[in-house]
Design an enzyme around this catalytic site. Sequence first.
Site, mmCIF file in Angstrom:
data_model
loop_
_atom_site.group_PDB
_atom_site.id
_atom_site.type_symbol
_atom_site.label_atom_id
_atom_site.label_comp_id
_atom_site.label_asym_id
_atom_site.label_seq_id
_atom_site.Cartn_x
_atom_site.Cartn_y
_atom_site.Cartn_z
ATOM 1 C CE LYS A 114 81.326 70.988 8.422
ATOM 2 N NZ LYS A 114 80.679 70.186 7.361
ATOM 3 C CE LYS A 196 78.404 65.819 17.920
ATOM 4 N NZ LYS A 196 77.998 66.417 16.680
ATOM 5 C CE LYS A 199 84.706 63.121 11.008
ATOM 6 N NZ LYS A 199 84.068 62.916 9.761
#
Length: 333
Positions: A114, A196, A199
């Site tokens: 992140k 993966k 979204k």
Amino acid sequence: MEDKKILFSAIQPSGILTIGNYLGALRNFKKLQDDYNSVFSIADLHTLTVKQDPAILRKNTYELAALYIACGIDPEQSIVFAQSHVSAHAELTWILNTVCYPGELSRMTQFKDKSLKHEDNINMGLMDYPVLMAADILLYQTELVPIGADQKQHLELARDLAIRFNNRFGETFKVPEGYIGKSAARVMSLAEPERKMSKSDANLNAFISMDDEPQTIIKKFKRAVTDSDNKIIFSPEKPGISNLLSIYCAFTDKTFEQAEIEFEGKGYGDFKVAVGEVVASVIEPIRQEKNRLLTDKAYLDEVLKNGAERAERLAYRTLNKVYKKVGLVLRKR
Ligand code: TRP
């Protein structure tokens, strides 16, 4: 509450959820809620660790409350609440911070990922995220924590902090176990099946959102990337078809062998439509029920209010114990 073990889990209200979240989390929540005293939180404080639009965050919080219920969580039986409504979460985070080392947090995979993704906003909350998650779990004397595979490291920290605190101050926290459901086998992108399903993929055809309508779902599966040998079998050399088979089996509770036999001799086109239809038939009633619930804000507010009251009683029992153990003078009521 009945004398059952306690289960705690949470999802962040950060917008779109995919069928990966459904298979990895929501579906397991419903399956497990009868066997445990279950506490399901909307991790709104966690979402603040990356920049949010306040109005959208509020909307997403109601969306997630409605989705929990639409997926079959019974808010009378289980506790459904917003993390920020129970201030014990923030309070226990502070105490746990005092037994957690910076090195434990700076080496977390998710923190590193992140930090790269949000270079302009590497804040202390982002680093402290796993401690807040540990507080979530430990406040309820939780024994079982359903999580996605990506949260294993965070759960490990929660266990470490519980053990460390117990060693230093005496038995206080239950040490929780993780639960990674078997179909949480990762759901991969429909466009790049080596990655993966996410979204936040810029390619909207790469993921199936819980808000997609049946026609969209079927269209996206029709466009899913596959190979050209036209055999519907599970194999590491066929990541696209294997991903579709996994999704099909997860949604139908069939084994790979059963699915392979069912589609033997069929073409990719028919197979993709079959996968799309099965997924749509599960997702569509959930989507409709969620949208119906969203028209009844008063009901959702009531659910969150009751949930917070019930959660708070449990949470403060633990927090008071913690405050006492570390030597804080308890406020007289
Ligand atoms: N970090 C979790 C996720 O993104 C969400 C979460 C917050 C959570 N608190 C939790 C999950 C406590 C399990 C237990 O998936």
